[in-house]
Structure formats: C-alpha cells, structure tokens
Design a protein around this motif. Structure first.
Motif, PDB file in Angstrom:
ATOM      1  N   GLY A 560       0.790  -1.226   0.000  1.00  0.00           N
ATOM      2  CA  GLY A 560       0.000   0.000   0.000  1.00  0.00           C
ATOM      3  C   GLY A 560       0.824   1.279   0.000  1.00  0.00           C
ATOM      4  N   ILE A 561       2.152   1.165   0.170  1.00  0.00           N
ATOM      5  CA  ILE A 561       3.021   2.353   0.169  1.00  0.00           C
ATOM      6  C   ILE A 561       3.741   2.431  -1.179  1.00  0.00           C
ATOM      7  CG2 ILE A 561       4.944   3.556   1.281  1.00  0.00           C
ATOM      8  CD1 ILE A 561       2.522   3.394   3.025  1.00  0.00           C
ATOM      9  N   LYS A 565       3.125   8.059  -1.553  1.00  0.00           N
ATOM     10  CA  LYS A 565       2.936   7.972  -0.100  1.00  0.00           C
ATOM     11  C   LYS A 565       4.284   7.923   0.617  1.00  0.00           C
ATOM     12  CE  LYS A 565      -1.669   5.832  -0.081  1.00  0.00           C
ATOM     13  NZ  LYS A 565      -1.916   5.881  -1.534  1.00  0.00           N
ATOM     14  N   LYS A 588      -1.548   8.715  10.980  1.00  0.00           N
ATOM     15  CA  LYS A 588      -2.854   8.965  10.376  1.00  0.00           C
ATOM     16  C   LYS A 588      -2.976  10.392   9.825  1.00  0.00           C
ATOM     17  CE  LYS A 588      -5.448   5.661  13.246  1.00  0.00           C
ATOM     18  NZ  LYS A 588      -6.516   5.513  14.261  1.00  0.00           N
ATOM     19  N   ILE A 593      -2.434   8.913   3.771  1.00  0.00           N
ATOM     20  CA  ILE A 593      -2.408   7.739   4.654  1.00  0.00           C
ATOM     21  C   ILE A 593      -3.725   7.686   5.431  1.00  0.00           C
ATOM     22  CG2 ILE A 593      -1.194   6.546   6.507  1.00  0.00           C
ATOM     23  CD1 ILE A 593       0.473   6.854   3.998  1.00  0.00           C
ATOM     24  N   ASN A 594      -4.599   6.723   5.087  1.00  0.00           N
ATOM     25  CA  ASN A 594      -5.861   6.587   5.819  1.00  0.00           C
ATOM     26  C   ASN A 594      -5.648   5.754   7.086  1.00  0.00           C
ATOM     27  OD1 ASN A 594      -5.823   3.864   4.998  1.00  0.00           O
ATOM     28  ND2 ASN A 594      -7.011   4.339   3.152  1.00  0.00           N
ATOM     29  N   LYS A 596      -6.687   2.756   8.007  1.00  0.00           N
ATOM     30  CA  LYS A 596      -6.342   1.339   7.791  1.00  0.00           C
ATOM     31  C   LYS A 596      -4.862   1.205   7.390  1.00  0.00           C
ATOM     32  CE  LYS A 596      -7.129  -3.095   6.963  1.00  0.00           C
ATOM     33  NZ  LYS A 596      -5.826  -3.477   6.412  1.00  0.00           N
ATOM     34  N   LEU A 597      -4.418   2.069   6.452  1.00  0.00           N
ATOM     35  CA  LEU A 597      -3.029   2.002   5.998  1.00  0.00           C
ATOM     36  C   LEU A 597      -2.074   2.399   7.117  1.00  0.00           C
ATOM     37  CD1 LEU A 597      -1.098   1.439   3.718  1.00  0.00           C
ATOM     38  CD2 LEU A 597      -1.409   3.791   2.897  1.00  0.00           C
ATOM     39  N   ASP A 600      -1.680  -0.633   9.329  1.00  0.00           N
ATOM     40  CA  ASP A 600      -0.829  -1.646   8.681  1.00  0.00           C
ATOM     41  C   ASP A 600       0.637  -1.221   8.736  1.00  0.00           C
ATOM     42  OD1 ASP A 600      -3.104  -3.048   8.115  1.00  0.00           O
ATOM     43  OD2 ASP A 600      -3.229  -2.398   6.007  1.00  0.00           O
ATOM     44  N   LEU A 601       0.880   0.071   8.461  1.00  0.00           N
ATOM     45  CA  LEU A 601       2.252   0.588   8.469  1.00  0.00           C
ATOM     46  C   LEU A 601       2.860   0.495   9.866  1.00  0.00           C
ATOM     47  CD1 LEU A 601       4.634   2.138   7.200  1.00  0.00           C
ATOM     48  CD2 LEU A 601       3.371   4.272   7.570  1.00  0.00           C
TER      49      LEU A 601
END
Length: 610
Positions: A560-561, A565, A588, A593-594, A596-597, A600-601
């Motif tokens: 996702g990155i 981002k 956040k 960057i939402n 959820k991401l 995860d990060l």
C-alpha cells in the motif's frame, strides 16, 4: 605608423560564455561592429570561429579583426533570429554584407481598403494599413494569417479578384470569409472584425474577449441570435488560442534597466523591447563609491542615460525600488518625451520575464569581466597581500559538507587556479561511519582521505578553504598538522548573518580575529566565489545520493506504500527512523495515509524487525 590590432583572447572569452540562445556582435580595434550573428547555443557557435582550421578565407579575415565580442541573451532562438536581423539592418556590419543574405523578414499586413485585406508582406512598409511582425519565417506568418482568417473571417483575396466577384467564393462556404465582395456583410460590421483582429495582434486578448461577450449579450437581448452565435464562436475560438499559446506581449514598448552586484562588480544592463521583440541590450560598469546604494546608482544612471537625447520608450521598468523618487523620475521622463512614460518597479507576467532576461544579460557580462585575466590577477594579488603570503598562490582547494538531517552526507572538493575553476580536479566523497549530522567529523574524514594520498606530490594546494566556522577550521588544521603538510595555509569562510554575503567573515589559521575586508574586496569575492562553487557542488552530489537512497527505501516493502505515499512520509518525518518513532495518530495525519493504511504501516514497522 598604425598600431597592431589588439589580440583577442578567445579561450578566456569562451570559458565563461553562456550556452543559452542569443546574438553575438564582433567588434574591431576601433569599436565598430564588423559582424553580427545569432545562435541557439552561443558558446558552441562562437567557438566554431576559433578552430585551428577555418574553411572560409573570408571567415579567417574576419577572425583576425576581432578585438571584442558582445552578446545579448534571448529567451529563444526565434527571438535571436529577429534581433540579429534588426541589428544587421541598423548597423550594416561590413562582413554581414559580404557573407550573409539580407532578405527581409515577413510581416502580416492589414490593408487600408474599404474592406481591408489580410496578407503576408515583405519589403518596405510604405502603404497605409497595419503591419504586425516581423515573423522569423514565412511559415509562421502564414499560420498567423490563417488564424486571423479563422477567428475574424477577413478576406485574403487580391483587390482585382475582390472587385469582380458576383457570388461568394469557397472561402465563404468553409466559413473563412464573410463575403464582403457580394455585400453579405456591412462595411461597419466588417470594420468591427478588422478592429478585433488589430486588438488581437496588439496582445489585448482579455479586453477583446470581454468586448465580444458584451456584444454577444447585446445581440441576444435584441433577438439577433445569428449575430450572437457568431460572437459566441469567436469567443470560444479566442479562448482556445489564449489557452494554447503564451502571450507574446506585442504591445510592450519598454526598456528594462537592472542593477546586478556580483563578484565585487556592479553592472547596469539595459534591455530594449519594442512591440514585444528584443531590440538589443547594452551593459555598463559605472564607477561608484563603496557606500552608494542601488537607489542612488539607478536614479543617477537613468537621468544621465535618457536626458542625453536617447529615445525614451513608453515604459521604463527597473529591478530597483526608487520609492518616492519613482514619481519624480516618471514626471521628468514624461516631460522629456512629451508623452506619458510609465516608470515601474514591481511587474508581473511578460514584463517580469523581460526583467529576468535583463538580469541574465547583466550576470553574463559580470562573469565575462570577472573572469578576464586582468580581474583574476587583481584578485589573486590582493589575496596574497591580505593573507601575508611570501609567494603568489597558484592553487586553492575548497571543501564543503552537505546532508539532510544527517542523511546521505556528501563532501565536495573544488579546485581553482589563477585561470579559474579546474573542474577536472573536482571530487565528491560519500561520508560514512560517523554520527549523522556531525559536520566536524565529516570534515576531518574528507580531508584525511583527500590529503593522505597527496603527501609528497606536486598537486598540493597553496591555500585550503573550509566552508564553516571555527570548529571546522580547527579540525582542518589538526589534519594538516597530523599529515605534516606545513606548506598548506588553512582558512575558512563563515556565512554572514542572514546568509548576507556582505557580512561573511574570513578566519585564518594564525589569527584570533577575522580578517577585515571591505564588501568590495577582490580577495574576499574570490574566496566567496570558490566557497559558493564548493557549496553548489556538494548540494548537487548530496541530492543525487539522497534521492538514490530514498528510491530504494525499506518502505517499498510495505503493501500500500507507493512512491507518492513514501514521499509524503519522508517529507513529514525526515527519515525511516523518525517514521518508526511516530505514533499511530501521527501516521494517520500524513497526507494520503488513511486509518487502515496507518495501522498496517505501524504494525509492519514494529513487528517485522525493520
């Protein structure tokens, strides 16, 4: 007995010549312009005259007469072409007459007939009507004619053809003409189209669009829907043209006067623009006192420059704020010209573009003069005196450190001799195994690596310059002492308050106090120029190393990155370690960057051992 022509040092001149487009003027011993040429790349073109083998005997004769070369930088090669043409026309250099075709440039001509005709024109402009140009070639002029025909439906046909028509021709059928030959449009209405075309050529696009909008609304209110539709189509086409082409500023008739201070020199450059085209430029190096400020110099220059009978344009635009003197100067020039003259300081759009070009020409003139052998000798001679050296220095090396919060630390080494920068000897050093951000350790490492390999060689510098304060100077002295290089004299250049070069300080290895040098000191400006070159070289190397490192970031492995981002994260936190230290809430808040991401990060960074 006539004196021999002054020897022109072509190598010295070409060393500082710009690679931008422009026009060059070759002058003989008496100061007369003997040849004018244009170039897409000035340095490459002018260099061709000084090859060992010249094919043309006429060129060989020309080169032998050269005592000086002046250049005018332009935005584009097309501007250079038109400026070259105008300069040749006005000066008639003898070698241009022999070597060049003197064919005239094309114009767009709108005649003075009852129903004016638009056409391409070459030669003298004696007939009544409007002339717009010159254009660099006939193709460009024809394209302009076709555009006008499409926008305003003006006729192109010859008068003999026009007078003998009994029905509209094909141009009317394809909507490229309003058929005035068969009275399908009134003289008044056609005249409005002509005036609209003239406004377009004068660069009054915004005014013209507003006028057409007003006419469209008036036609709609009186139920003239066909006429309103015509205006609507013209407005739509006009807006397309305005959006797709940059404004040429054809209505600009101005002199752009700038003062540039650099390398202990003050240059005043005057760039003359008429009808949006460069007519030429001239640079001056006035004799001024050290305490004269730019306002005093500019006011004195303009009054002397224009009150001596020189042509005064409708605008004089400067890069210096004359404050309360601005209005006085405008009144003075208006009285002298007997027509209104606008004097301005802050400008935008095209005028700002021309002002920047005038500054570019001034900087080029300063570089050419400062790199002359006479100027260089004066700088090195004063440096020998202020440093109290027994012998004239012949080689200077300067070092600088660059990094971003300790990331990708890079050191630069630049080398200068009495002829200027010795770029083949420039070096970059990747600094490793130090505490991030420790500039003292970085300086010690690069000097040790540099000079441990040069002990006993003939390439040691006479003077070592450090970009930094007492800490960096102390580390440099310790390295030189440790390696036994007592012949090297170490100094540092400390940036002035607010990075103002006037307040830069020069520290030496054998004095407790900084050297006292004036802001005009040639020696001080030599050291500043060398320091600035080392700084530029270090920054360019650091940015390449940093970007290379960041392009292979550990963040790439995180689902996702992507590149965008990753860039947002590095911009926000500075580096991977700072991202690891960030809280979930801080993650956040990063753009892109939402929640959820961010989770995860955060989980990846804290549970995968990275």
């Amino acid at each position: 007995m006539s004196s021999l022509p002054q020897k022109f040092d072509s190598a010295e001149f070409l060393r500082t010549l710009t690679t931008q487009p422009g026009v060059y003027r070759m002058l003989d011993q008496s100061g007369d312009v003997i040849y004018v040429g244009k170039a897409k790349n000035l340095k490459k073109r002018v260099s061709s005259y000084f090859k060992k083998e010249l094919d043309s005997p006429k060129t060989q004769v020309l080169v032998k007469q050269i005592c000086e070369i002046e250049v005018t930088v332009t935005h584009t090669e097309t501007e250079a072409l038109i400026l070259e043409h105008n300069t040749i026309k006005s000066l008639r250099p003898r070698y241009n007459v022999l070597l060049r075709d003197d064919k005239s440039f094309p114009y767009v001509y709108i005649s003075d007939d009852t129903f004016p005709r638009v056409s391409l024109h070459r030669g003298s402009r004696q007939r009544k009507g409007y002339y717009f140009g010159p254009y660099p070639n006939s193709y460009a002029a024809r394209e302009s004619v076709n555009l006008i025909q499409k926008l305003f439906l003006l006729r192109q046909c010859e008068n003999s053809y026009f007078r003998n028509r009994s029905r509209p021709c094909l141009q009317y059928q394809i909507k490229r003409c309003t058929a005035p030959c068969t009275d399908l449009i009134s003289e008044q209405e056609y005249g409005e189209d002509v005036q609209n075309a003239v406004m377009f050529y004068q660069g009054k696009n915004t005014e013209l669009i507003n006028l057409l909008v007003k006419k469209m609304e008036e036609a709609a209110e009186t139920l003239g829907f066909e006429r309103a539709a015509k205006y609507r189509d013209q407005i739509a086409n006009m807006r397309l043209v305005v959006e797709s082409q940059s404004a040429e500023g054809a209505n600009i008739h101005a002199d752009f006067v700038v003062i540039v201070r650099e390398q202990a020199l003050i240059c005043v450059s005057v760039l003359s623009v008429r009808s949006g085209k460069v007519q030429g430029n001239k640079t001056y190096f006035p004799k001024v006192r050290e305490y004269d400020d730019d306002t005093e110099i500019m006011y004195a220059f303009i009054t002397q420059f224009y009150l001596g009978g020189r042509e005064i344009p409708s605008e004089v635009i400067m890069n210096t704020d004359l404050a309360e003197q601005l209005e006085v100067l405008a009144d003075l020039l208006t009285t002298q010209r007997e027509r209104n003259v606008r004097v301005a300081h802050q400008v935008r759009s095209d005028r700002n573009r021309w002002l920047t070009l005038a500054e570019t020409n001034a900087i080029n003139a300063i570089n050419a003069r400062s790199q002359s052998q006479e100027q260089q000798s004066a700088r090195w001679m004063e440096l020998k005196q202020v440093l109290a050296r027994d012998e004239m220095p012949t080689r200077i090396e300067c070092f600088d450190i660059s990094h971003t919060l300790g990331e990708a630390t890079m050191a630069s080494c630049v080398v200068f001799n009495q002829a200027g920068p010795l770029k083949s000897a420039y070096r970059k050093y990747h600094i490793k195994d130090i505490e991030p951000g420790d500039d003292y350790a970085a300086m010690e490492q690069v000097l040790t690596r540099r000079f441990s390999k040069q002990v006993g060689t003939e390439t040691l510098p006479d003077i070592l310059v450090i970009d930094g304060g007492p800490g960096q100077l102390s580390r440099a002295i310790s390295v030189i002492d440790r390696l036994g290089l007592s012949s090297i004299y170490v100094i540092s250049v400390v940036k002035g308050e607010g990075r103002n070069p006037d307040y830069d300080r020069i520290l030496t290895m054998d004095a407790n106090e900084p050297l006292t040098l004036s802001t005009r000191s040639p020696a001080k400006h030599l050291l500043q120029a060398i320091r600035d070159e080392a700084h530029r070289f270090a920054i360019s190397g650091h940015r390449k190393a940093r970007d290379k490192t960041r392009s292979k970031s550990a963040l790439d492995a995180i689902p996702g990155i992507g590149p965008k981002k990753r860039k947002y994260l590095l911009t926000q936190f500075g580096g991977l370690e700072s991202i690891k230290s960030a809280s979930l809430e801080d993650l956040k808040k990063v753009k892109g960057i939402n929640a959820k991401l961010a989770e995860d990060l955060y989980h990846y960074l804290h549970h995968n051992g990275n």
